[in-house]
Design an enzyme around this catalytic site. Structure first.
Site, PDB file in Angstrom:
ATOM      1  N   CYS A  69       0.843  -1.268  -0.005  1.00 28.90           N
ATOM      2  CA  CYS A  69      -0.068  -0.141   0.141  1.00 28.90           C
ATOM      3  C   CYS A  69       0.803   1.153   0.001  1.00 28.90           C
ATOM      4  O   CYS A  69       0.453   2.302  -0.411  1.00 28.90           O
ATOM      5  CB  CYS A  69      -0.915   0.110   1.317  1.00 28.90           C
ATOM      6  SG  CYS A  69      -1.931  -1.521   1.177  1.00 28.90           S
ATOM      7  N   HIS A 107      -3.782   7.043   1.542  1.00 32.95           N
ATOM      8  CA  HIS A 107      -4.250   5.690   0.855  1.00 32.95           C
ATOM      9  C   HIS A 107      -5.544   5.334   1.314  1.00 32.95           C
ATOM     10  O   HIS A 107      -6.052   5.827   2.537  1.00 32.95           O
ATOM     11  CB  HIS A 107      -3.027   4.728   1.619  1.00 32.95           C
ATOM     12  CG  HIS A 107      -3.434   3.305   1.374  1.00 32.95           C
ATOM     13  ND1 HIS A 107      -3.912   2.607   0.176  1.00 32.95           N
ATOM     14  CD2 HIS A 107      -3.586   2.335   2.262  1.00 32.95           C
ATOM     15  CE1 HIS A 107      -4.030   1.315   0.155  1.00 32.95           C
ATOM     16  NE2 HIS A 107      -3.965   1.279   1.400  1.00 32.95           N
ATOM     17  N   ASN A 120     -10.191  -0.900  -1.488  1.00 33.28           N
ATOM     18  CA  ASN A 120      -8.634  -0.794  -1.379  1.00 33.28           C
ATOM     19  C   ASN A 120      -8.007  -1.302  -2.743  1.00 33.28           C
ATOM     20  O   ASN A 120      -7.985  -2.554  -2.578  1.00 33.28           O
ATOM     21  CB  ASN A 120      -8.230  -1.466  -0.214  1.00 33.28           C
ATOM     22  CG  ASN A 120      -6.714  -1.326   0.344  1.00 33.28           C
ATOM     23  OD1 ASN A 120      -6.050  -0.730  -0.695  1.00 33.28           O
ATOM     24  ND2 ASN A 120      -6.230  -1.654   1.318  1.00 33.28           N
TER      25      ASN A 120
HETATM   26  O1  UT7 Z   1      -4.346  -1.550   2.990  1.00 31.50           O
HETATM   27  C1  UT7 Z   1      -3.621  -1.412   4.024  1.00 31.50           C
HETATM   28  C2  UT7 Z   1      -3.878  -2.605   5.121  1.00 31.50           C
HETATM   29  N1  UT7 Z   1      -5.264  -2.794   5.486  1.00 31.50           N
HETATM   30  C3  UT7 Z   1      -5.686  -2.096   6.511  1.00 31.50           C
HETATM   31  O2  UT7 Z   1      -5.264  -0.971   6.739  1.00 31.50           O
HETATM   32  C4  UT7 Z   1      -7.107  -2.640   6.947  1.00 31.50           C
HETATM   33  C5  UT7 Z   1      -6.953  -2.212   8.415  1.00 31.50           C
HETATM   34  N2  UT7 Z   1      -7.931  -2.851   9.284  1.00 31.50           N
HETATM   35  C6  UT7 Z   1      -9.288  -2.598   9.020  1.00 31.50           C
HETATM   36  O3  UT7 Z   1      -9.597  -1.786   8.432  1.00 31.50           O
HETATM   37  C7  UT7 Z   1     -10.391  -3.295  10.080  1.00 31.50           C
HETATM   38  O4  UT7 Z   1      -9.627  -3.962  11.150  1.00 31.50           O
HETATM   39  C8  UT7 Z   1     -11.161  -4.070   9.507  1.00 31.50           C
HETATM   40  C9  UT7 Z   1     -12.034  -3.407   8.408  1.00 31.50           C
HETATM   41  C10 UT7 Z   1     -10.323  -5.035   8.633  1.00 31.50           C
HETATM   42  C11 UT7 Z   1     -12.309  -4.794  10.430  1.00 31.50           C
HETATM   43  O5  UT7 Z   1     -12.760  -3.865  11.150  1.00 31.50           O
HETATM   44  P1  UT7 Z   1     -12.857  -4.097  12.774  1.00 31.50           P
HETATM   45  O6  UT7 Z   1     -13.788  -3.034  13.306  1.00 31.50           O
HETATM   46  O7  UT7 Z   1     -11.508  -4.230  13.301  1.00 31.50           O
HETATM   47  O8  UT7 Z   1     -13.543  -5.731  12.839  1.00 31.50           O
HETATM   48  P2  UT7 Z   1     -12.806  -6.789  13.661  1.00 31.50           P
HETATM   49  O9  UT7 Z   1     -12.038  -7.418  13.119  1.00 31.50           O
HETATM   50  O10 UT7 Z   1     -12.815  -6.486  14.878  1.00 31.50           O
HETATM   51  O11 UT7 Z   1     -14.328  -7.824  13.582  1.00 31.50           O
HETATM   52  C12 UT7 Z   1     -15.310  -7.375  14.130  1.00 31.50           C
HETATM   53  C13 UT7 Z   1     -16.400  -8.534  13.987  1.00 31.50           C
HETATM   54  C14 UT7 Z   1     -15.851  -9.980  14.097  1.00 31.50           C
HETATM   55  O12 UT7 Z   1     -16.851 -10.614  14.794  1.00 31.50           O
HETATM   56  P3  UT7 Z   1     -17.042 -10.904  16.403  1.00 31.50           P
HETATM   57  O13 UT7 Z   1     -15.784 -11.946  16.748  1.00 31.50           O
HETATM   58  O14 UT7 Z   1     -17.104  -9.673  17.020  1.00 31.50           O
HETATM   59  O15 UT7 Z   1     -18.379 -11.819  16.610  1.00 31.50           O
HETATM   60  C15 UT7 Z   1     -15.632 -10.596  12.917  1.00 31.50           C
HETATM   61  O16 UT7 Z   1     -15.935 -11.757  12.745  1.00 31.50           O
HETATM   62  O17 UT7 Z   1     -16.726  -8.674  12.600  1.00 31.50           O
HETATM   63  C16 UT7 Z   1     -16.550  -9.751  12.082  1.00 31.50           C
HETATM   64  N3  UT7 Z   1     -16.405  -9.703  10.549  1.00 31.50           N
HETATM   65  C17 UT7 Z   1     -17.319  -9.437   9.700  1.00 31.50           C
HETATM   66  N4  UT7 Z   1     -18.650  -9.428   9.595  1.00 31.50           N
HETATM   67  C18 UT7 Z   1     -19.220  -9.310   8.613  1.00 31.50           C
HETATM   68  C19 UT7 Z   1     -15.090  -9.709  10.004  1.00 31.50           C
HETATM   69  N5  UT7 Z   1     -15.223  -9.480   8.589  1.00 31.50           N
HETATM   70  C20 UT7 Z   1     -16.769  -9.448   8.399  1.00 31.50           C
HETATM   71  C21 UT7 Z   1     -17.308  -9.304   7.366  1.00 31.50           C
HETATM   72  N6  UT7 Z   1     -18.644  -9.050   7.417  1.00 31.50           N
HETATM   73  N7  UT7 Z   1     -16.675  -9.250   6.094  1.00 31.50           N
END
Ligand code: UT7
Length: 335
Positions: free
Chosen positions: A112, A262, A292
């Site tokens: 990225c 980004h 992204n």
């Molecule tokens: O390009 C550079 C690299 N990438 C980034 O910079 C990405 C950085 N990270 C993020 O943008 C965020 O951490 C994410 C968008 C990836 C995730 O958001 P979050 O608020 O950190 O969510 P989380 O990983 O804490 O997951 C929360 C919940 C989980 O369920 P439980 O354990 O709370 O019941 C996941 O299983 O959301 C669930 N989950 C989803 N639910 C529906 C994870 N992915 C999905 C999904 N749809 N696609």
């Protein structure tokens, strides 16, 4: 002798994939994706299109926009994490498709942060006087490498395909307040976090074979990410290095006319704006439309901002990125 961005172009494949389309594949929801990321839709290529094809289309537009002949290009810098093949680098395929002759080709692997790393390299080649016009392209085909089942939903919903390109050219600067030029770039990395966001396989570090049935069964050929940890580091490092490069350039954050960050997550960009006290209306985002696209997000954003009339000649641009590696970078340029 200084460098400036003399031309910009982008290309997005026509196929639109909405969050509702992903609901059918991945046990996800439009509501979750929009709330957590800001993404509404992204583009995916068809089966016959590769990374160098997207790069070709964006490059042609950037060359036209720079009003140069392609024979004037001295070098290609190609930033991608989704190459056509493991080797040779995708820049060689692009050079051949463009018919550029035997010019220097450099592929870089900073994910990225790839575009800003490439901008810094181009700036150095120009300032040294070695080259006059450099084609810098960021292009990605993610859709062919994502796990499109419920197992892959945490990563699969985030990424899209696309390409953005700029021509970096030499210029003699007499007035830094009005003339387009790149003021500063800053590049960082911390490999202690390499496995927080990575593609484990194929691999020379995991046994006798680069690829095995076991790796395929475990889905190790799909990207793996510790999203929360990436998020925390991204907001901290992007804001720190952007503030540093703005100060080094002799300006304050309030002097920057537009921020091209980004596009990994709308919440990351809003958090960076909050940490730095930046007016959110100065942050130009495209993530809602394209997701992204890794190394392509910043040149795509620049092209969109120009076409919408938001980025105008003479404006001061602040840019920052964070990605796998971890790598991060920031830059200030006058457009
Ligand atoms: O390009 C550079 C690299 N990438 C980034 O910079 C990405 C950085 N990270 C993020 O943008 C965020 O951490 C994410 C968008 C990836 C995730 O958001 P979050 O608020 O950190 O969510 P989380 O990983 O804490 O997951 C929360 C919940 C989980 O369920 P439980 O354990 O709370 O019941 C996941 O299983 O959301 C669930 N989950 C989803 N639910 C529906 C994870 N992915 C999905 C999904 N749809 N696609």
């Amino acid at each position: 002798m200084r460098s400036y961005i003399s031309g910009v172009g982008s290309f997005l494949p026509p196929k639109v994939v909405t969050n509702f389309d992903l609901e059918e594949m991945m046990n996800t929801s439009d509501e979750w994706i929009q709330q957590r990321t800001g993404i509404v839709q992204r583009r995916w290529v068809d089966e016959n299109t590769s990374t160098s094809d997207l790069a070709y289309e964006a490059s042609i537009k950037a060359i036209e926009n720079a009003k140069i002949d392609k024979s004037e290009i001295d070098m290609i810098i190609f930033a991608t994490l989704s190459p056509d093949h493991d080797f040779p680098g995708t820049g060689c395929f692009l050079q051949h498709k463009l018919g550029l002759g035997e010019v220097t080709v450099l592929d870089i692997r900073q994910q990225c942060s790839g575009f800003l790393y490439g901008l810094s390299i181009a700036d150095k080649f120009i300032r040294s006087g070695e080259h006059k016009h450099i084609l810098l392209v960021g292009a990605e085909v993610h859709s062919k490498g994502l796990d499109k089942t419920p197992r892959g939903r945490d990563v699969g919903v985030l990424f899209g395909d696309g390409a953005g390109a700029v021509i970096v050219s030499s210029t003699a600067i007499t007035d830094t307040e009005t003339q387009a030029h790149i003021l500063n770039t800053a590049l960082y990395a911390d490999g202690a976090h390499a496995k927080e966001l990575w593609l484990p396989a194929p691999s020379n570090a995991m046994g006798a074979e680069r690829m095995s049935q076991k790796m395929l069964d475990e889905g190790l050929h799909y990207p793996q990410m510790n999203g929360r940890n990436v998020f925390i580091h991204a907001t901290k490092k992007m804001s720190e290095c952007l503030a540093g490069v703005v100060t080094k350039s002799g300006y304050q954050l309030k002097d920057i006319d537009i921020f091209l960050f980004h596009q990994a997550n709308m919440r990351i960009n809003m958090k960076v704006a909050e940490l730095l006290g930046i007016d959110e209306s100065k942050v130009f985002n495209t993530i809602q439309d394209f997701g992204n696209t890794t190394a392509a997000t910043i040149p795509i954003g620049m092209d969109c901002a120009i076409k919408k009339g938001v980025l105008k000649k003479g404006m001061l641009v602040g840019s920052a990125a964070f990605g796998a590696g971890f790598t991060w970078a920031a830059s200030v340029w006058r457009y």
